[in-house]
Design an enzyme around this catalytic site. Structure first.
Site, short mmCIF file in Angstrom:
data_model
loop_
_atom_site.label_atom_id
_atom_site.label_comp_id
_atom_site.label_asym_id
_atom_site.label_seq_id
_atom_site.Cartn_x
_atom_site.Cartn_y
_atom_site.Cartn_z
N ASP A 83 0.72 -1.29 -0.02
CA ASP A 83 -0.11 0.00 0.07
C ASP A 83 0.92 1.35 0.00
OD1 ASP A 83 -2.70 1.02 0.03
OD2 ASP A 83 -2.40 1.63 2.03
N GLU A 135 -4.39 6.75 -6.57
CA GLU A 135 -5.07 7.66 -6.15
C GLU A 135 -5.34 8.80 -6.90
OE1 GLU A 135 -4.57 10.18 -2.20
OE2 GLU A 135 -4.35 8.05 -1.94
N HIS A 205 -9.86 5.49 1.44
CA HIS A 205 -8.80 5.54 2.63
C HIS A 205 -9.23 6.42 3.79
CE1 HIS A 205 -5.12 4.36 -0.18
NE2 HIS A 205 -6.29 3.91 -0.74
#
Length: 278
Positions: A83, A135, A205
């Site tokens: 991650d 992202e 998130h």
């Protein structure tokens, strides 16, 4: 049982539920996450961040091997995810260390540079059959502050997914990293518009700062992968603090780490039941 991330995500989408992805820092984290998932009867994702790798002297192999073995022995499907990776060197270690997926984080870069870097990362990862998350619209709070103004634009998200080829997209919809309170308010209308705009799973998130009802509504609005980190650390630290304070003579770490592991497992079970509630 160890399972590829893409399969766990696809199964959650078919069922119309969320899938919890929990941050692993120590072996106790991995054991607690799997114990909590088994108690809830849910699949789960173990994720190791670049920050966690840095904590382990920059060595991915040992903590990845431990997490992978915990996953293999689990009674529920468990995936392994790398991650918030900004380092290309670390990114390229994912496949060799048993990961099924990786989140490539170029969100700090200007949009055009983000697209270019992410598209290249996706090409490299797909050559090794890795599922890739990225992202867009930087999620706030990486320095511990609540940044509710960060938002992902649906049109930009659609163009970004098409240009990069990512398999999942982490979006900014009102949550924030590192929150220790659960008062974040999500933009559910934006979540619905993002779901309509892109054809890949959406990722939240900073879920530790989101309350139960808000989190459940976010899943029904279209979010699939729900990342939880800080809530585990709150449980871990709180349990250790209470255990040590109760016995000033305590020196055996197994006694306070056992309490921490049990508290984290309870937190995981709670979160999984929230995101899988139909």
């Amino acid at each position: 049982m160890f399972s590829p991330t893409r399969e766990i995500i696809a199964d959650a989408q078919r069922k119309g539920v969320g899938i919890g992805a929990f941050n692993v820092i120590t072996v106790e984290h991995a054991e607690a996450i799997v114990t909590g998932a088994e108690a809830a009867g849910c699949a789960v994702i173990l994720q190791i961040s670049e920050n966690a790798v840095r904590f382990h002297h920059g060595r991915l192999g040992p903590i990845a091997a431990a997490a992978r073995r915990v996953a293999e022995l689990a009674a529920v499907p468990v995936a392994l995810h790398l991650d918030h990776v900004e380092s290309d060197e670390l990114f390229d270690q994912a496949a060799a260390n048993g990961f099924g997926s990786v989140m490539y984080d170029a969100s700090r870069l200007p949009y055009a540079d983000n697209v270019r870097a992410t598209a290249d990362a996706v090409r490299r990862a797909h050559a090794h059959d890795l599922w890739v998350e990225s992202e867009l619209g930087e999620v706030g709070g990486k320095d511990g502050t609540h940044a509710p103004g960060a938002r992902t634009d649906p049109d930009e998200a659609s163009a970004y997914v098409a240009a990069t080829g990512v398999d999942a997209l982490a979006v900014a919809v009102g949550s924030s990293h590192a929150m220790v309170t659960r008062d974040a308010r999500l933009d559910h209308d934006l979540i619905k518009r993002l779901k309509a705009a892109v054809d890949v799973p959406l990722v939240l998130h900073g879920s530790s700062g989101v309350g139960d009802d808000e989190l459940h509504e976010a899943v029904t609005s279209g979010l699939v992968k729900i990342n939880v980190g800080t809530a585990l650390n709150v449980a871990f630290t709180g349990a250790i603090r209470r255990t040590v304070e109760q016995d000033a003579t305590l020196v055996d770490p197994r006694k306070y780490l056992r309490a921490a592991r049990e508290e984290m497992a309870t937190t995981v079970s709670w979160a999984l039941r929230v995101v899988t509630r139909l």
